[in-house]
Scaffold this active site. Structure first.
Site, PDB file in Angstrom:
ATOM      1  N   GLU A 104       0.131  17.726 -18.217  1.00 39.39           N
ATOM      2  CA  GLU A 104      -1.287  17.711 -18.535  1.00 39.39           C
ATOM      3  C   GLU A 104      -1.593  16.605 -19.543  1.00 39.39           C
ATOM      4  O   GLU A 104      -0.786  16.298 -20.415  1.00 39.39           O
ATOM      5  CB  GLU A 104      -1.714  19.074 -19.096  1.00 39.39           C
ATOM      6  N   CYS A 108      -5.139  12.502 -25.212  1.00 44.13           N
ATOM      7  CA  CYS A 108      -3.982  13.262 -25.690  1.00 44.13           C
ATOM      8  C   CYS A 108      -2.954  13.249 -24.561  1.00 44.13           C
ATOM      9  O   CYS A 108      -3.191  13.785 -23.477  1.00 44.13           O
ATOM     10  CB  CYS A 108      -4.410  14.683 -26.044  1.00 44.13           C
ATOM     11  N   CYS A 161       8.912  21.284 -23.298  1.00 47.28           N
ATOM     12  CA  CYS A 161       9.350  20.869 -24.637  1.00 47.28           C
ATOM     13  C   CYS A 161      10.534  21.736 -25.037  1.00 47.28           C
ATOM     14  O   CYS A 161      10.571  22.922 -24.720  1.00 47.28           O
ATOM     15  CB  CYS A 161       8.224  21.044 -25.651  1.00 47.28           C
ATOM     16  N   CYS A 221       8.632  25.969 -30.731  1.00 44.45           N
ATOM     17  CA  CYS A 221       7.876  26.458 -31.885  1.00 44.45           C
ATOM     18  C   CYS A 221       7.185  27.759 -31.487  1.00 44.45           C
ATOM     19  O   CYS A 221       6.648  27.873 -30.387  1.00 44.45           O
ATOM     20  CB  CYS A 221       6.867  25.415 -32.363  1.00 44.45           C
ATOM     21  N   CYS A 247       3.480  27.920 -29.963  1.00 43.73           N
ATOM     22  CA  CYS A 247       3.061  26.883 -29.007  1.00 43.73           C
ATOM     23  C   CYS A 247       3.410  27.290 -27.579  1.00 43.73           C
ATOM     24  O   CYS A 247       4.555  27.627 -27.283  1.00 43.73           O
ATOM     25  CB  CYS A 247       3.737  25.566 -29.359  1.00 43.73           C
ATOM     26  N   GLY A 253       5.418  18.118 -25.104  1.00 41.47           N
ATOM     27  CA  GLY A 253       6.660  17.434 -25.458  1.00 41.47           C
ATOM     28  C   GLY A 253       6.745  16.960 -26.890  1.00 41.47           C
ATOM     29  O   GLY A 253       5.767  16.953 -27.627  1.00 41.47           O
ATOM     30  N   GLU A 254       7.948  16.585 -27.263  1.00 42.20           N
ATOM     31  CA  GLU A 254       8.236  16.063 -28.608  1.00 42.20           C
ATOM     32  C   GLU A 254       8.593  14.575 -28.426  1.00 42.20           C
ATOM     33  O   GLU A 254       9.666  14.244 -27.919  1.00 42.20           O
ATOM     34  CB  GLU A 254       9.404  16.862 -29.209  1.00 42.20           C
ATOM     35  N   CYS A 307      -4.924  22.353 -28.691  1.00 44.27           N
ATOM     36  CA  CYS A 307      -3.557  22.162 -29.192  1.00 44.27           C
ATOM     37  C   CYS A 307      -2.677  23.343 -28.852  1.00 44.27           C
ATOM     38  O   CYS A 307      -3.052  24.482 -29.085  1.00 44.27           O
ATOM     39  CB  CYS A 307      -3.550  22.031 -30.709  1.00 44.27           C
TER      40      CYS A 307
HETATM   41  N1  SAH Z   1       5.852  17.998 -30.484  1.00 42.20           N
HETATM   42  C1  SAH Z   1       4.916  17.269 -31.279  1.00 42.20           C
HETATM   43  C2  SAH Z   1       3.626  16.909 -30.568  1.00 42.20           C
HETATM   44  C3  SAH Z   1       2.904  17.974 -29.719  1.00 42.20           C
HETATM   45  S1  SAH Z   1       2.007  19.281 -30.459  1.00 42.20           S
HETATM   46  C4  SAH Z   1       4.621  18.007 -32.548  1.00 42.20           C
HETATM   47  O1  SAH Z   1       5.077  19.145 -32.697  1.00 42.20           O
HETATM   48  O2  SAH Z   1       3.997  17.446 -33.429  1.00 42.20           O
HETATM   49  C5  SAH Z   1       0.573  18.723 -31.213  1.00 42.20           C
HETATM   50  C6  SAH Z   1       0.105  19.694 -32.339  1.00 42.20           C
HETATM   51  O3  SAH Z   1      -0.424  20.929 -31.830  1.00 42.20           O
HETATM   52  C7  SAH Z   1       1.265  20.069 -33.233  1.00 42.20           C
HETATM   53  O4  SAH Z   1       0.919  19.936 -34.572  1.00 42.20           O
HETATM   54  C8  SAH Z   1       1.494  21.514 -32.843  1.00 42.20           C
HETATM   55  O5  SAH Z   1       2.152  22.191 -33.824  1.00 42.20           O
HETATM   56  C9  SAH Z   1       0.067  21.986 -32.612  1.00 42.20           C
HETATM   57  N2  SAH Z   1       0.016  23.276 -31.920  1.00 42.20           N
HETATM   58  C10 SAH Z   1       0.931  23.821 -31.100  1.00 42.20           C
HETATM   59  N3  SAH Z   1       0.554  25.045 -30.688  1.00 42.20           N
HETATM   60  C11 SAH Z   1      -0.640  25.299 -31.259  1.00 42.20           C
HETATM   61  C12 SAH Z   1      -1.544  26.413 -31.192  1.00 42.20           C
HETATM   62  N4  SAH Z   1      -1.282  27.480 -30.453  1.00 42.20           N
HETATM   63  N5  SAH Z   1      -2.686  26.330 -31.910  1.00 42.20           N
HETATM   64  C13 SAH Z   1      -2.962  25.232 -32.635  1.00 42.20           C
HETATM   65  N6  SAH Z   1      -2.151  24.155 -32.720  1.00 42.20           N
HETATM   66  C14 SAH Z   1      -0.996  24.188 -32.043  1.00 42.20           C
END
Ligand code: SAH
Length: 361
Positions: free
Chosen positions: A96, A109, A116, A120, A123, A165-166, A339
């Site tokens: 996406e 974005c 990924c 976390c 996420c 992804g990271e 996000c």
């Molecule tokens: N892997 C990278 C980039 C992708 S995530 C990273 O972790 O930075 C982009 C942002 O969205 C990150 O800061 C992530 O922590 C945040 N994010 C992930 N899940 C979320 C959620 N459920 N609500 C709000 N932000 C979230």
């Protein structure tokens, strides 16, 4: 060309490599630049549409090269104008990409992996696990597709590597993509308009510090202590908060630029006034700004979004401690484009239906 080697995919070549490939085949160098222009300036995805090349050359290019481009399989528009694109790659896997208008500029974005590996806890993409890395051509391909679909060839836009992804876990392809995007004969997206967001893969961050092409940096911090962060971000058990902050202090920032610290706010977990004060102390001598992201809740995510008052209180404490802070407005929540909400539903099932790149329709 041997029948055993597959044709070269021009989507994966930066301009010097494309010029070299043309030269090897006895094609003039300026032809390579013309083709590069067609791909990146005019958004053309088929050799047949490169109309200032002779028919003979177009036929020859189509025989000797491919040019793969992600295919839009679904496009959802949020009530706030955000658009989520579901894209299908050559092998049938799906990713996406999101268009976020007016924030204040136009932002894409973009994803760097299918799924990924970072897992976390809040996420949704993390729940998918990692299927595979994207290639540089697939990363840039998302931008080519969005520019065309949104008719933005003449509009400036920013890129945030905050999709699936990271990015630092797919370092080489991500950096190659940034070089391809920056090419002034192509899309000419300056690295100053790109933000790379990472959960803190420190060895890769140290490598990034040495790069000639330097995007803006965002760190997904989410907590001021290892005790809290370790619960949310499994990678924290390897690279802890103090190490991340130390690496950020060493990071070579350009004049006036700062590192963004993203902080997903989870009710009762990391949103107390004490957490805000600890965060302020941690960032006291880092050139930083904090972006608070109230959790975008989703089924299967065992956390809750804090109240607006809790978010305000947290932001106020940071501001009182001279930390620059903003609260990220959630965009596209009604289409699950916000996000951490990017997940390709039914990904696994669909993949098992795909036979050697022939995608089911
Ligand atoms: N892997 C990278 C980039 C992708 S995530 C990273 O972790 O930075 C982009 C942002 O969205 C990150 O800061 C992530 O922590 C945040 N994010 C992930 N899940 C979320 C959620 N459920 N609500 C709000 N932000 C979230």
């Amino acid at each position: 060309m041997s029948v055993l080697t597959s044709p070269l995919n021009l989507a994966e070549l930066d301009r010097p490599a494309l010029e070299a490939a043309f030269e090897q085949r006895g094609l003039e160098g300026f032809r390579a630049r013309q083709v590069f222009h067609w791909i990146y300036r005019h958004g053309v995805t088929a050799f047949g549409d490169m109309t200032d090349l002779s028919q003979t050359l177009r036929t020859r290019l189509a025989a000797e090269f491919t040019l793969t481009t992600p295919r839009v399989v679904a496009r959802d528009r949020s009530s706030d104008g955000t658009e989520k694109f579901l894209l299908r790659l050559e092998d049938g896997r799906q990713i996406e990409s999101v268009f976020i208008p007016d924030t204040p500029s136009q932002t894409f974005c973009i994803s760097t992996q299918v799924g990924c590996a970072m897992a976390c806890g809040f996420c949704l993409t993390g729940k998918m696990g990692l299927t595979r890395n994207l290639t540089a051509g697939e990363i840039v391909g998302q931008v080519r597709v969005l520019v065309e679909a949104l008719d933005m060839r003449r509009t400036r836009f920013n890129i945030v590597l905050m999709g699936m992804g990271e990015p630092l876990h797919n370092y080489d392809e991500t950096m190659k993509a940034l070089r391809m995007l920056a090419d002034e004969h192509g899309l000419a997206v300056s690295p100053r308009r790109v933000t790379l967001s990472t959960v803190g893969l420190l060895p890769a961050l140290e490598r990034l510090a040495q790069e000639p092409i330097m995007p803006n940096l965002a760190i997904s911090l989410h907590a001021p202590t290892d005790a809290i962060r370790g619960e949310l971000v499994p990678l924290n058990r390897k690279y802890g908060v103090a190490d991340i902050i130390a690496a950020c202090k060493r990071f070579p920032l350009k004049r006036r630029s700062r590192i963004t610290f993203e902080y997903v706010m989870l009710a009762g977990v990391n949103d107390s006034p004490e957490d805000a004060r600890r965060l302020a102390r941690l960032l006291a001598d880092v050139r930083s700004k904090v972006n608070l992201i109230p959790l975008n809740a989703a089924p299967g995510i065992p956390y809750e979004r804090p109240s607006d008052q809790a978010v305000d209180r947290f932001a106020t404490i940071l501001a009182d401690h001279h930390v620059t802070v903003s609260v990220r407005k959630s965009r596209g929540r009604d289409i699950r484009a916000a996000c951490g909400q990017l997940i390709v539903e039914g990904e696994r099932r669909e993949n098992s239906d795909v036979v050697s790149g022939i995608s089911p329709t």
